[in-house]
Scaffold this active site. Sequence first.
Site, PDB file in Angstrom:
ATOM      1  N   ARG A 148       0.878  -1.161  -0.020  1.00 28.59           N
ATOM      2  CA  ARG A 148      -0.035   0.010   0.095  1.00 28.59           C
ATOM      3  C   ARG A 148       0.934   1.218  -0.102  1.00 28.59           C
ATOM      4  NH1 ARG A 148      -4.551  -2.085   4.298  1.00 28.59           N
ATOM      5  NH2 ARG A 148      -5.681  -3.293   3.018  1.00 28.59           N
TER       6      ARG A 148
ATOM      7  N   ARG B 184      -2.801   6.183  -0.100  1.00 28.55           N
ATOM      8  CA  ARG B 184      -3.183   6.139   1.286  1.00 28.55           C
ATOM      9  C   ARG B 184      -2.564   7.363   1.940  1.00 28.55           C
ATOM     10  NH1 ARG B 184      -4.004   1.108   4.418  1.00 28.55           N
ATOM     11  NH2 ARG B 184      -6.111   1.839   4.784  1.00 28.55           N
TER      12      ARG B 184
ATOM     13  N   ARG C 288      -7.107  11.415  -5.806  1.00 27.86           N
ATOM     14  CA  ARG C 288      -8.117  10.737  -5.620  1.00 27.86           C
ATOM     15  C   ARG C 288      -9.460  11.591  -4.971  1.00 27.86           C
ATOM     16  NH1 ARG C 288      -9.068   5.938  -2.955  1.00 27.86           N
ATOM     17  NH2 ARG C 288     -11.382   6.658  -3.233  1.00 27.86           N
TER      18      ARG C 288
ATOM     19  N   ASP D 147      -6.607  -3.031  -7.201  1.00 25.02           N
ATOM     20  CA  ASP D 147      -7.319  -3.471  -6.058  1.00 25.02           C
ATOM     21  C   ASP D 147      -7.756  -4.980  -6.327  1.00 25.02           C
ATOM     22  OD1 ASP D 147      -8.862  -2.424  -3.543  1.00 25.02           O
ATOM     23  OD2 ASP D 147     -10.079  -4.212  -4.649  1.00 25.02           O
TER      24      ASP D 147
END
Length: 353
Positions: free
Chosen positions: A30, A34, A43, A79
Amino acid sequence: MTNRRELPESPYLAAVSGRKPSRVPVWFMRQAGRSLPEYRALRAKNTMMQACFDTELITEITLQPVRRHGVDAAILFSDIVVPLRAAGVALDIVPDVGPVIDHPIRTIADVKAMKPLEPQQITAVTDAIGLLVQELGDVALIGFAGAPFTLASYLIEGGPSRQHEHTKAMMFGETDTWHALMTELTDLTIAFLQAQVDAGVDAIQVFDSWAGTLSLADYRSYVLPHSTRVFATLAGAGVPMTHFGVGTAELLGAMSEAAAHGGPAVVGVDWRTSLTDAAARVQPGTALQGNLDPVVLLTGWPVVERAVRAVVEDGRRAIDAGVSGHVFNLGHGVLPATDPGVITDVVELVHTL
């Protein structure tokens, strides 16, 4: 199949292939997203599903942690439910929840209604890989997919689950339906990974995020044959393959058996198990990846530095105990609250050890 690019200077590929790397390689699960402000800016304008099916966004988000942190490998931004969505499963990734399935799979009729994954459904992904291998230079690119069991758990439960009641009820009580579903999902996982390999990724990782909910006996009976087929089918690709799950201390030996059917085998270890203990459980010739607790990155630097040094030292002991190499990583993914500057500092520290 694409011509495999040569990366003789890659510390990551050296470590996972049983060669001596020039330094301890490091990347983070990840890492693409994030915690990065540049990711959050992108995003803010796109949903997760939009980003996962946009060639330019996949490329940019994959490159962001390489530019910022200087890690030794990039992992494709995607994903685990992307191939499900591409193959026609009605689902979305809901913020702060995770994947949510519109119509959970509970019967053999549901399984028979599933469609295979076709290459044209994931051209955004494969086109992004083509761009990335040109951009990354000597940095290895890791492709990935969800393992059949973890995909099954989302499909059957309808979303994330703590107890996996519906999943285990099908597994134990409707075994024929279970294996039919796992067969479909194994085919889908293989197709998704094969497309990534053909597009040019240098390595792959299979995430069995929820396998730790199973006993070893149940894992061997209901999951291992299907996971093994994923690795065995892709063996001809000749790329290193990592098998990773959370809470899988009791399963590490079996997971390494599955991975050993492919090319160079790597097993990811979470923070609950020392690398030295993992070395005693996996198949000979397996490399290990891990395993700093992600929460450590939220503490002050003195704590982080001690913990990082301990993981690197544990990796050295694991190599002395017989594993073929060690890649520094977290025991799971980067937490969203992590300071990106700390991640950069960890990379620099690992590279000096």
